[in-house]
Write an enzyme that holds these catalytic residues in place. Structure first.
Site, PDB file in Angstrom:
ATOM      1  N   HIS A 168       0.846  -1.186   0.000  1.00 53.73           N
ATOM      2  CA  HIS A 168       0.000   0.000   0.000  1.00 53.73           C
ATOM      3  C   HIS A 168       0.881   1.235   0.000  1.00 53.73           C
ATOM      4  CE1 HIS A 168      -2.461   3.115   2.292  1.00 53.73           C
ATOM      5  NE2 HIS A 168      -3.134   2.922   1.169  1.00 53.73           N
ATOM      6  N   SER A 169       0.586   2.182  -0.890  1.00 53.73           N
ATOM      7  CA  SER A 169       1.280   3.468  -0.923  1.00 53.73           C
ATOM      8  C   SER A 169       2.788   3.253  -1.097  1.00 53.73           C
ATOM      9  CB  SER A 169       0.962   4.245   0.358  1.00 53.73           C
ATOM     10  OG  SER A 169       1.419   5.566   0.286  1.00 53.73           O
ATOM     11  N   LEU A 170       3.609   3.805  -0.187  1.00 50.91           N
ATOM     12  CA  LEU A 170       5.060   3.669  -0.301  1.00 50.91           C
ATOM     13  C   LEU A 170       5.486   2.205  -0.244  1.00 50.91           C
ATOM     14  CD1 LEU A 170       7.820   5.135  -0.445  1.00 50.91           C
ATOM     15  CD2 LEU A 170       7.819   5.165   2.063  1.00 50.91           C
ATOM     16  N   SER A 215       4.198  -0.250  -1.758  1.00 50.92           N
ATOM     17  CA  SER A 215       4.202  -0.816  -3.104  1.00 50.92           C
ATOM     18  C   SER A 215       5.468  -0.431  -3.862  1.00 50.92           C
ATOM     19  CB  SER A 215       2.964  -0.342  -3.872  1.00 50.92           C
ATOM     20  OG  SER A 215       2.993   1.063  -4.055  1.00 50.92           O
ATOM     21  N   PHE A 237      -1.696  -1.158  -4.056  1.00 48.65           N
ATOM     22  CA  PHE A 237      -2.889  -0.413  -3.675  1.00 48.65           C
ATOM     23  C   PHE A 237      -2.524   1.057  -3.461  1.00 48.65           C
ATOM     24  CE2 PHE A 237      -3.760  -4.575  -1.278  1.00 48.65           C
ATOM     25  CZ  PHE A 237      -4.272  -5.172  -2.404  1.00 48.65           C
TER      26      PHE A 237
END
Length: 732
Positions: A350-352, A354, A497
């Site tokens: 998720h976010s960073l 990923s 995500f």
């Protein structure tokens, strides 16, 4: 005497006297039933402490039966360990403790519960201690057997419990420890209800999780210690994600479950934030942080700065080491506890998180077993070629006298570019030549290109460096200099995500991703995002820059499409993703019900707690609608959509649909095995009011998104040849 009376009665009198007998027998039977004692059925609970508040949570029926079986065997006097919660927690029966297996968590107290009393604050029932529950059960047994009630018992905390009758049992909590007036505790305290047996307290007890695990997914969080708008940890958010997956399996893979083809997917969280901030960097930041707006500055130091830490070579190494080592540790531990596991492993970020996973995956070595079995002559030729390349570089730098040193160390071109000043110093290279070599490495890192067509990233043609005529650049272009560890497995699919991967690649200087490129050890890649997510960026336009096309619209988990508020009669339709087939608001009462529910939740939350309502109000939008409302809305929307399809003026709407069908066939390269990469969620009706207002929620909505979870499950089980019971409209 009754027999004597009966013998003197006439036949007519006996007939008249017979009807009361069944009633008397019935009363006697009821009395016998009331006086018949049946042992209480225990259920196991554990205590969860949140913000210094205790909550007693029941184990699933499956886990409770296993614990009761172990307890009944008499082995609880030993240090017997019983796995619970799908194997994620162990219960030590002797110590009555629940311990997390895969992550660090406070140990929870475990209790075998039979008697409960209603608490003061939230009106939830609290179990008595096991010892005092036995006393209550003994008193209850005597009262039932002898039909003697009004019994008083004193709890360990000197509180009074009175058993009035089987239906009425009361706990009196004194308001003061001493009483000069001599009044009894029953006169002092407010009575609280006492219940016997878990079936009488209306507790929500889950049935349990399937024992069979088909697939393992590691989930890496983004910036900061909190992962959603409720400031919950990655462990809590992944728990929600897992729970949603279980409900989606029951709803959409029912046939496969009935045929015992599938079990479930296990999701395990990977935490790197605590390791990063335990390096002492927080103390250093605290010394230089200004004292004003303290909370905001602390929030920035704890969350936003994680992005800068990842772009620092020092802390980037800490982060990638933590993520890789933690995933490898979890994988080995999982295999130890599940020796029969034969499924695959996927990863999600998720976010960073990923971006961290993307950088790790791009630096994995493809098919190491193939390298081991390759011909020895081929390896020798490749090694000699690499050493010759280093000699050419040294000649160009006028450092030919050090060729023997590099040849002795078996230094090829790849190893040379991994060298640090410390490495060169240990090799005995003087300061001057060291500086020349390091300058060459740093300059070539930004301008080097690969000649083979498999290189993934295209060089900016406007650049003025030596690689301006090279079409594709190295996969590590612009990445922070770090030694990326290798994973002990090959991920099946990579799910991102709310991912900023596209933005970071662009900032690093990547112009285009080669359509022929795929991640070395992972053949699947899905980029999933909410349309209002301010952190999310697309990937496909970097592969096909000359073609404009929409991302794939993620199907609603119930097969319908949400209403877009901008599409009302008399106003132009906004460029919404599903406007082509969205029902009109005035013909779709289900969407209006969903909208009304969201507004009602928000108004109630704001009214109840104005100061603390921000987090709670955001939370209200992520709750699933009531089942009755959902069921009604499904039918109503189906009828509304059918009505819209019958109208003759819907023909112009067919064009966007055709465009979307063509867009789904766009060749987006091999990054996801030739399949589409970008998937966009459908916003909820309440979110269409103001996209700026719901931007933050859009970035944090994935943990409880049924649509996101269903796509993950669909793609995972598709690799095993298992499909949904019924394909969703618009799904690929």
């Amino acid at each position: 005497s009754r027999r004597l009376c009966r013998s003197t009665m006439s036949a007519q009198e006996q007939q008249q006297a017979q009807p009361p007998l069944p009633a008397a027998a019935s009363e006697a039977a009821e009395l016998d039933a009331a006086n018949r004692y049946e042992a209480v059925v225990p259920h196991w609970f554990y205590c969860k402490v949140t913000d210094s508040r205790e909550r007693w949570i029941p184990f699933s029926t499956q886990d409770s039966e296993r614990l009761e079986e172990a307890h009944g065997s008499g082995r609880d006097k030993e240090d017997l360990v019983v796995p619970t919660s799908g194997g994620r927690y162990d219960v030590h029966l002797k110590k009555r403790q629940r311990v997390a297996v895969y992550w660090e968590e406070e140990v929870s107290e475990v209790r075998r519960c039979t008697w409960f009393y209603k608490g003061d604050k939230d009106n939830k029932y609290i179990p008595y201690s096991e010892t005092f529950s036995k006393e209550l059960e003994e008193a209850y047994m005597i009262a039932v057997t002898l039909d003697e009630w009004k019994k008083k018992l004193e709890s360990p905390s000197r509180e009074i419990i009175i058993l009035h009758n089987p239906k009425l049992m009361v706990h009196y909590h004194p308001v003061a420890t001493s009483d000069d007036w001599g009044s009894t505790p029953t006169e002092q305290g407010r009575p609280r209800t006492v219940k016997r047996g878990v079936e009488n307290i209306a507790a929500e007890i889950p049935s349990g999780e399937p024992l069979q695990i088909d697939h393992l997914v590691f989930v890496v969080h983004g910036i900061g210690p909190a992962c959603d708008i409720r400031f919950r940890s990655i462990i809590q958010c992944v728990n929600d994600f897992r729970n949603v997956s279980l409900s989606m399996l029951q709803a959409h893979f029912k046939k496969a479950q009935e045929q015992q083809q599938i079990g479930r997917v296990e999701f395990l969280p990977v935490n790197w934030h605590s390791s990063l901030h335990s390096t002492g960097v927080d103390v250093d930041l605290e010394r230089i942080t200004l004292p004003s707006i303290n909370r905001l500055r602390h929030f920035i130091n704890d969350t936003i700065l994680d992005v800068f830490f990842y772009n620092s070579s020092t802390y980037c190494q800490t982060i990638v080491d933590t993520v890789a080592s933690e995933m490898n540790r979890l994988y080995q531990l999982f295999l130890q506890r599940n020796p029969l596991f034969k499924g695959g492993v996927s990863i999600a970020g998720h976010s960073l998180g990923s971006l961290i996973l993307f950088d790790l995956l791009t630096n994995q070595k493809a098919a190491p077993e193939e390298d081991e079995h390759s011909e020895e002559g081929s390896r020798t030729t490749s090694s000699n070629r690499g050493i010759e390349e280093v000699k050419e570089i040294l000649k160009k730098l006028e450092l030919s006298e050090y060729c023997d040193v590099f040849e002795k160390e078996k230094m090829d071109r790849q190893a040379l570019f991994l060298c640090t000043e410390k490495n060169l110093k240990e090799m005995g290279i003087p300061l001057g030549p060291r500086m020349k070599i390091l300058h060459y490495i740093s300059s070539k890192t930004e301008m080097q290109c690969r000649a083979e067509p498999g290189s993934p990233l295209q060089h900016d043609p406007d650049s003025t460096d030596d690689g301006r005529n090279c079409q594709y650049r190295d996969v590590g272009l612009g990445q922070v200099s770090a030694n990326y560890p290798q994973l002990n497995y090959k991920p099946t699919i990579f799910f991102a995500f709310g991912s900023p991967i596209g933005m970071f690649l662009t900032v690093r200087g990547v112009k285009r991703i080669n359509p022929n490129y795929s991640l070395p050890t992972c053949k699947g890649f899905f980029n999933i995002f909410h349309p209002f997510d301010p952190v999310a960026y697309r990937i496909e336009p970097m592969i096909v820059p000359d073609l404009e096309f929409e991302p794939m619209l993620l199907p609603h988990h119930k097969g319908r499409k949400r209403m877009h508020l901008g599409k009302v009669k008399g106003s132009p339709s906004p460029p919404a993703l599903c406007s082509c087939c969205s029902p009109q608001p005035d013909t779709d009462p289900s969407c209006l019900s969903e909208l009304k529910e969201g507004l009602t939740r928000m108004s109630v939350d704001l009214k109840n707690n104005l100061l603390g309502s921000l987090r709670v109000a955001w939370q209200s939008f992520t709750r699933a609608p009531l089942p009755a409302v959902e069921a009604a809305s499904t039918d109503a929307e189906a009828e509304a959509e059918a009505g819209v399809e019958k109208q003759p003026d819907t023909k112009p709407e067919e064009t966007p649909t055709a465009v979307k069908e063509e867009a789904s066939l766009v060749n987006v390269g091999r990054l996801n095995g030739g399949n589409r990469i970008d998937y966009v969620l459908q916003e909820k009706p309440i979110e269409s009011f103001n996209e700026y207002l719901f931007a933050l929620q859009g970035h944090l909505c994935y943990w409880e998104s049924e649509d996101t979870v269903l796509l993950v499950l669909k793609e995972i089980y598709q690799t095993q040849g298992i499909t949904l019971d019924q394909p969703l409209p618009g799904s690929q």
